[in-house]
Scaffold this active site. Structure first.
Site, short mmCIF file in Angstrom:
data_model
loop_
_atom_site.label_atom_id
_atom_site.label_comp_id
_atom_site.label_asym_id
_atom_site.label_seq_id
_atom_site.Cartn_x
_atom_site.Cartn_y
_atom_site.Cartn_z
N THR A 1 -7.49 1.08 4.50
CA THR A 1 -6.44 0.52 3.88
C THR A 1 -6.73 -0.78 3.24
O THR A 1 -7.63 -1.71 3.93
CB THR A 1 -5.18 0.40 5.06
OG1 THR A 1 -4.11 -0.33 4.44
CG2 THR A 1 -5.63 -0.26 6.28
N TYR B 1 -1.87 -3.59 12.03
CA TYR B 1 -2.31 -2.20 11.27
C TYR B 1 -3.52 -2.61 10.57
O TYR B 1 -4.51 -1.89 10.69
CB TYR B 1 -1.32 -2.01 10.15
CG TYR B 1 -1.48 -0.91 9.41
CD1 TYR B 1 -1.89 0.49 9.75
CD2 TYR B 1 -1.52 -1.03 7.78
CE1 TYR B 1 -2.57 1.48 8.94
CE2 TYR B 1 -2.20 0.07 6.91
CZ TYR B 1 -2.35 1.23 7.47
OH TYR B 1 -2.91 2.45 6.64
#
Ligand code: UDP
Length: 328
Positions: A118, A142
């Protein structure tokens, strides 16, 4: 040269588009998905096994019996604010699951591994554009949970493990142009999805999180990439590794961004309607701007976007939302 591919999370939003394209390319595919976020009927190709990518016994069995050469690991939790509120969920399902999966790959001699990472690994980059060499300084659990998996992949490859491609996804949006699969998670928080819902349902609420960012209109800027373009990157990455490409990290985006307000304007235009929007304070863990540097992926994977068109992306997302709305 072209063996069976295991796709974890292949019944989910992005995974189902990857599986579809692998099928169209004639690849043999096994899908492993625990259906926590995925849907059985989103799998348009291959054999679906319902189970968890962290289950070492199950995964080892699949890798051996299905003769898996390459793994694409998409199964993950992906919501930034949720990761802030419940970090252990993210370190568990993202980092620890990847560790278990890699343990199985090492044991059974899987050759290639493609990992969904990501843009959140960059945190708040100094410049307007993050290249793959921009320092990784994630600002939320995350991003950290994904970065730890990246480290594991590198360390394992150095110790004789699978060659890998790490794909750092920027903001993925849109759906299959034929409307067969899409982003179905009922509680999805992604901007384009939430805005399309608001355009269809006057009862749905929509907030802009932060209007005081140091960006041209004060709202967050992101690099939205069409899910079909992103799925195609996975096939390119697989071909690259199968032809002996060295382990590499690639940004997945278009090299330019849109602000929240620009996205909302586009959704209103495509939907032919207006909807009410609240202005709220910044959401925890959100950087002001995240745009992908794309020179490397274009040069080394020979990948070019086919659908760098926000209007088209929004149209497919809206069509999918209409389909969900119509089905209750
Ligand atoms: N955003 C927003 N309202 C929403 C959802 C998102 O203003 O209901 C903003 C968010 O703050 C960020 C951008 O839209 O600037 C993209 O957020 P999203 O959750 O889609 O993806 P993220 O970049 O967090 O992965």
């Amino acid at each position: 040269m072209s063996g069976t591919v295991l796709v974890t999370g292949g019944a989910g939003y992005i995974g189902s588009h990857v599986v579809k394209q692998l099928g169209e390319a004639g690849r043999k595919v096994v899908i492993l998905d625990n259906l926590s976020k995925g849907f059985r009927n989103a799998v348009l190709h291959g054999e679906l096994i319902v189970g968890d990518a962290a289950d070492i016994e199950l995964v080892s069995n699949i890798l051996t019996t299905a003769n898996i050469d390459a793994v694409m690991h998409l199964a993950a939790h992906t919501v930034v604010p949720e990761s802030v509120a419940d970090p252990m969920k993210y370190y568990g399902n993202n980092t620890c699951t990847t560790r278990n999966l890699l343990t199985c790959c090492q044991r059974t001699g899987v050759k290639h591994f493609i990992f969904s990472s990501t843009a959140a690994v960059y945190g708040m980059p100094d410049g307007p554009v993050a290249t793959e060499d921009t320092p990784t300084l994630p600002i939320n659990p995350y991003g950290r949970s994904k970065l730890m998996s990246e480290y594991m992949l590198g360390d394992l490859a150095n110790a004789g493990g699978p060659s890998f491609v790490i794909l750092r996804y920027f903001n993925v949006a849109g759906c299959d142009p034929r409307g067969r699969i899409g982003q179905s998670t009922p509680d999805a928080t992604l901007l384009i999805k939430v805005a399309c819902k608001a355009a269809l349902d006057p009862a749905a609420s929509l907030a802009i999180f932060g209007t005081d960012y140091p960006t041209p209109d004060g709202t967050g800027v992101r690099n939205y990439i069409y899910v079909e373009d992103l799925a195609h990157v996975h096939l390119k990455a697989l071909g690259y590794l199968e032809h002996g490409g060295e382990s590499r990290i690639f940004n997945c985006g278009y090299g330019h961004g849109y602000s929240v307000r620009e996205v909302l304007d586009m959704v209103a235009k495509v939907a032919g309607t207006t909807f009410s929007v609240r202005e709220e304070s910044r959401r925890p863990g959100d950087p002001p701007s995240l745009v992908a540097g794309t020179d490397r992926i274009r040069a080394e994977l020979d990948w070019e976007p086919r659908y760098d068109d926000l209007e088209m992306i929004v149209r497919t997302a809206l069509n999918w939302e209409r389909h969900l709305f119509g089905n209750g």
